[in-house]
Design a protein around this motif. Structure first.
Motif, PDB file in Angstrom:
ATOM      1  N   LEU A 164       0.852  -1.306  -0.047  1.00  0.00           N
ATOM      2  CA  LEU A 164       0.053   0.179   0.073  1.00  0.00           C
ATOM      3  C   LEU A 164       0.803   1.410   0.075  1.00  0.00           C
ATOM      4  O   LEU A 164       0.395   2.167  -0.539  1.00  0.00           O
ATOM      5  CB  LEU A 164      -0.862   0.023   1.369  1.00  0.00           C
ATOM      6  N   ARG A 165       1.962   1.365   0.933  1.00  0.00           N
ATOM      7  CA  ARG A 165       2.907   2.494   0.834  1.00  0.00           C
ATOM      8  C   ARG A 165       3.710   2.884  -0.634  1.00  0.00           C
ATOM      9  O   ARG A 165       3.867   3.719  -0.858  1.00  0.00           O
ATOM     10  CB  ARG A 165       4.021   2.120   1.890  1.00  0.00           C
ATOM     11  N   GLU A 166       3.934   1.417  -1.169  1.00  0.00           N
ATOM     12  CA  GLU A 166       4.584   1.686  -2.480  1.00  0.00           C
ATOM     13  C   GLU A 166       3.724   1.937  -3.707  1.00  0.00           C
ATOM     14  O   GLU A 166       4.280   2.489  -4.549  1.00  0.00           O
ATOM     15  CB  GLU A 166       5.421   0.260  -2.784  1.00  0.00           C
ATOM     16  N   ALA A 167       2.573   1.708  -3.715  1.00  0.00           N
ATOM     17  CA  ALA A 167       1.382   2.011  -4.533  1.00  0.00           C
ATOM     18  C   ALA A 167       1.201   3.566  -4.601  1.00  0.00           C
ATOM     19  O   ALA A 167       0.939   4.021  -3.577  1.00  0.00           O
ATOM     20  CB  ALA A 167       0.189   1.175  -4.675  1.00  0.00           C
ATOM     21  N   SER A 168       0.836   4.263  -5.657  1.00  0.00           N
ATOM     22  CA  SER A 168       0.308   5.494  -5.813  1.00  0.00           C
ATOM     23  C   SER A 168      -1.053   5.339  -5.330  1.00  0.00           C
ATOM     24  O   SER A 168      -1.730   4.580  -5.733  1.00  0.00           O
ATOM     25  CB  SER A 168       0.383   6.063  -7.187  1.00  0.00           C
ATOM     26  N   PRO A 169      -1.760   6.671  -4.749  1.00  0.00           N
ATOM     27  CA  PRO A 169      -3.193   6.404  -4.633  1.00  0.00           C
ATOM     28  C   PRO A 169      -4.032   6.259  -5.771  1.00  0.00           C
ATOM     29  O   PRO A 169      -5.060   5.706  -5.743  1.00  0.00           O
ATOM     30  CB  PRO A 169      -3.281   8.134  -4.009  1.00  0.00           C
ATOM     31  N   GLU A 170      -3.426   6.758  -6.680  1.00  0.00           N
ATOM     32  CA  GLU A 170      -4.230   6.603  -8.030  1.00  0.00           C
ATOM     33  C   GLU A 170      -4.186   5.232  -8.468  1.00  0.00           C
ATOM     34  O   GLU A 170      -5.303   4.543  -8.866  1.00  0.00           O
ATOM     35  CB  GLU A 170      -3.697   7.381  -9.228  1.00  0.00           C
ATOM     36  N   ARG A 171      -3.312   4.504  -8.162  1.00  0.00           N
ATOM     37  CA  ARG A 171      -3.218   2.853  -8.771  1.00  0.00           C
ATOM     38  C   ARG A 171      -4.140   2.271  -7.574  1.00  0.00           C
ATOM     39  O   ARG A 171      -4.995   1.364  -8.042  1.00  0.00           O
ATOM     40  CB  ARG A 171      -1.968   2.357  -8.491  1.00  0.00           C
ATOM     41  N   ILE A 172      -4.154   2.561  -6.410  1.00  0.00           N
ATOM     42  CA  ILE A 172      -5.052   1.896  -5.344  1.00  0.00           C
ATOM     43  C   ILE A 172      -6.596   2.146  -5.503  1.00  0.00           C
ATOM     44  O   ILE A 172      -7.356   1.163  -5.759  1.00  0.00           O
ATOM     45  CB  ILE A 172      -4.610   2.357  -3.958  1.00  0.00           C
ATOM     46  N   ALA A 173      -6.782   3.541  -6.063  1.00  0.00           N
ATOM     47  CA  ALA A 173      -8.148   3.749  -6.362  1.00  0.00           C
ATOM     48  C   ALA A 173      -8.556   3.279  -7.632  1.00  0.00           C
ATOM     49  O   ALA A 173      -9.678   2.694  -7.692  1.00  0.00           O
ATOM     50  CB  ALA A 173      -8.179   5.264  -6.398  1.00  0.00           C
ATOM     51  N   ALA A 174      -7.789   3.197  -8.664  1.00  0.00           N
ATOM     52  CA  ALA A 174      -8.180   2.249  -9.853  1.00  0.00           C
ATOM     53  C   ALA A 174      -8.444   0.891  -9.577  1.00  0.00           C
ATOM     54  O   ALA A 174      -9.658   0.380 -10.214  1.00  0.00           O
ATOM     55  CB  ALA A 174      -6.922   2.222 -10.910  1.00  0.00           C
ATOM     56  N   LEU A 175      -7.726   0.089  -8.831  1.00  0.00           N
ATOM     57  CA  LEU A 175      -8.071  -1.134  -8.399  1.00  0.00           C
ATOM     58  C   LEU A 175      -9.374  -1.239  -7.538  1.00  0.00           C
ATOM     59  O   LEU A 175      -9.825  -2.285  -7.834  1.00  0.00           O
ATOM     60  CB  LEU A 175      -6.792  -1.691  -7.657  1.00  0.00           C
ATOM     61  N   LEU A 176      -9.678  -0.265  -6.839  1.00  0.00           N
ATOM     62  CA  LEU A 176     -10.996  -0.275  -5.772  1.00  0.00           C
ATOM     63  C   LEU A 176     -11.962   0.049  -6.595  1.00  0.00           C
ATOM     64  O   LEU A 176     -13.094  -0.275  -6.077  1.00  0.00           O
ATOM     65  CB  LEU A 176     -10.730   0.445  -4.614  1.00  0.00           C
ATOM     66  N   ARG A 177     -11.826   0.842  -7.658  1.00  0.00           N
ATOM     67  CA  ARG A 177     -13.023   1.485  -8.410  1.00  0.00           C
ATOM     68  C   ARG A 177     -14.003   0.137  -8.873  1.00  0.00           C
ATOM     69  O   ARG A 177     -15.367   0.330  -8.301  1.00  0.00           O
ATOM     70  CB  ARG A 177     -12.767   1.973  -9.795  1.00  0.00           C
ATOM     71  N   PRO A 178     -13.829  -0.822  -9.225  1.00  0.00           N
ATOM     72  CA  PRO A 178     -14.898  -1.830  -9.592  1.00  0.00           C
ATOM     73  C   PRO A 178     -15.648  -2.242  -8.358  1.00  0.00           C
ATOM     74  O   PRO A 178     -16.867  -2.360  -8.346  1.00  0.00           O
ATOM     75  CB  PRO A 178     -14.303  -2.977 -10.312  1.00  0.00           C
ATOM     76  N   ALA A 179     -15.166  -2.417  -7.250  1.00  0.00           N
ATOM     77  CA  ALA A 179     -15.662  -2.855  -6.002  1.00  0.00           C
ATOM     78  C   ALA A 179     -16.437  -1.857  -5.671  1.00  0.00           C
ATOM     79  O   ALA A 179     -17.739  -1.956  -5.153  1.00  0.00           O
ATOM     80  CB  ALA A 179     -14.583  -3.245  -4.975  1.00  0.00           C
ATOM     81  N   VAL A 180     -16.038  -0.405  -5.361  1.00  0.00           N
ATOM     82  CA  VAL A 180     -16.799   0.608  -4.859  1.00  0.00           C
ATOM     83  C   VAL A 180     -18.119   0.756  -5.973  1.00  0.00           C
ATOM     84  O   VAL A 180     -19.095   0.895  -5.528  1.00  0.00           O
ATOM     85  CB  VAL A 180     -16.071   1.693  -4.810  1.00  0.00           C
ATOM     86  N   GLU A 181     -17.705   0.664  -7.246  1.00  0.00           N
ATOM     87  CA  GLU A 181     -19.128   0.719  -8.379  1.00  0.00           C
ATOM     88  C   GLU A 181     -19.811  -0.350  -7.826  1.00  0.00           C
ATOM     89  O   GLU A 181     -21.293   0.002  -7.765  1.00  0.00           O
ATOM     90  CB  GLU A 181     -18.356   0.655  -9.615  1.00  0.00           C
ATOM     91  N   ALA A 182     -19.457  -1.555  -7.722  1.00  0.00           N
ATOM     92  CA  ALA A 182     -20.558  -2.693  -7.216  1.00  0.00           C
ATOM     93  C   ALA A 182     -21.322  -2.411  -6.153  1.00  0.00           C
ATOM     94  O   ALA A 182     -22.575  -2.513  -6.271  1.00  0.00           O
ATOM     95  CB  ALA A 182     -19.808  -3.884  -7.366  1.00  0.00           C
ATOM     96  N   LEU A 183     -20.833  -2.137  -5.153  1.00  0.00           N
ATOM     97  CA  LEU A 183     -21.084  -1.821  -3.733  1.00  0.00           C
ATOM     98  C   LEU A 183     -22.259  -0.354  -3.850  1.00  0.00           C
ATOM     99  O   LEU A 183     -23.517  -0.458  -3.335  1.00  0.00           O
ATOM    100  CB  LEU A 183     -20.405  -1.310  -2.633  1.00  0.00           C
ATOM    101  N   ALA A 184     -21.814   0.395  -4.871  1.00  0.00           N
ATOM    102  CA  ALA A 184     -22.637   1.650  -4.896  1.00  0.00           C
ATOM    103  C   ALA A 184     -23.845   1.295  -5.918  1.00  0.00           C
ATOM    104  O   ALA A 184     -24.925   2.208  -5.938  1.00  0.00           O
ATOM    105  CB  ALA A 184     -21.823   2.782  -5.314  1.00  0.00           C
ATOM    106  N   GLY A 185     -23.926   0.237  -6.483  1.00  0.00           N
ATOM    107  CA  GLY A 185     -24.954  -0.157  -7.291  1.00  0.00           C
ATOM    108  C   GLY A 185     -24.789   0.378  -8.619  1.00  0.00           C
ATOM    109  O   GLY A 185     -25.891   0.539  -9.539  1.00  0.00           O
ATOM    110  N   SER A 186     -23.617   1.164  -9.199  1.00  0.00           N
ATOM    111  CA  SER A 186     -23.544   1.350 -10.642  1.00  0.00           C
ATOM    112  C   SER A 186     -23.215   0.448 -11.516  1.00  0.00           C
ATOM    113  O   SER A 186     -22.851   0.818 -12.840  1.00  0.00           O
ATOM    114  CB  SER A 186     -22.476   2.597 -10.481  1.00  0.00           C
ATOM    115  N   ARG A 187     -22.986  -0.774 -11.095  1.00  0.00           N
ATOM    116  CA  ARG A 187     -22.654  -1.728 -12.202  1.00  0.00           C
ATOM    117  C   ARG A 187     -23.622  -2.915 -11.818  1.00  0.00           C
ATOM    118  O   ARG A 187     -24.270  -3.071 -11.422  1.00  0.00           O
ATOM    119  CB  ARG A 187     -21.254  -2.379 -11.605  1.00  0.00           C
TER     120      ARG A 187
END
Length: 187
Positions: A164-187
């Motif tokens: 987590l420390r070595e990855a950029s916030p943008e990379r972490i957000a990109a990997l989390l995006r599908p999970a957050v989208e699914a939870l938010a009901g946008s997928r």
């Protein structure tokens, strides 16, 4: 040109701010249990009795030191909400305010700190749940989003997990995006 004289009220506010700043630093570094009034007073350059006079107790000092107002959600649709939540993760992976770090560090060892975190997260869950579309279980979905982002923040900020420390916030957000989208009901 002579400098204007500071009033007694100005000096009091400055001393109070200095005490709170020192308290935030120490609570963030050591947590509630290991921070003492004497240490806060020494860091602020004041007598411990003055800390007690201004704040009454260590508990009240902690409460003031960690008080903050979360940014309101401004999203008008689910995609915007996901963008805003993932953008907030970038902030959480940066330099968190010391009050937030103090609360996070203390929440597992101090019941009152845990109550404050629970209240704060509850407000976030309510706000996110209200912003979700008419999906099934919006409060549960919001709680899962909030705790997932909290987990990433704890892993990065408090545990210092290397991936987590070595990855950029943008990379972490990109990997989390599908999970957050699914939870938010946008997928």
């Amino acid at each position: 040109m002579p400098t204007p004289r500071r009033t007694r009220a100005d000096r009091r506010r400055a001393t109070e701010a200095r005490i709170l700043g020192s308290a935030r630093e120490l609570f963030a570094e050591k947590g509630f249990e290991r921070t003492t009034i004497r240490a806060v007073a020494a860091a602020a350059g004041v007598d411990p009795a003055l800390v007690m006079q201004y704040f009454g107790s260590k508990r009240e000092l902690f409460g003031q030191a960690v008080k903050e107002t979360p940014a309101p959600l401004t999203a008008t649709d689910t995609d915007e909400l996901v963008d805003q939540l993932l953008a907030s993760l970038g902030l959480k992976l940066g330099a968190l305010p010391e009050g937030t770090l103090a609360m996070m560090r203390s929440m597992l060892t101090d019941r009152a700190a845990a109550d404050q975190v629970r209240d704060s997260l509850g407000r976030q869950i309510d706000a996110i749940g209200a912003a979700l579309p008419a999906a099934e279980d919006p409060e549960l979905r919001a709680a899962l989003i909030v705790t997932a982002l909290l987990g990433v923040t704890v892993g990065h900020q408090l545990l210092g997990l290397a991936p987590l420390r070595e990855a950029s916030p943008e990379r972490i957000a990109a990997l989390l995006r599908p999970a957050v989208e699914a939870l938010a009901g946008s997928r």
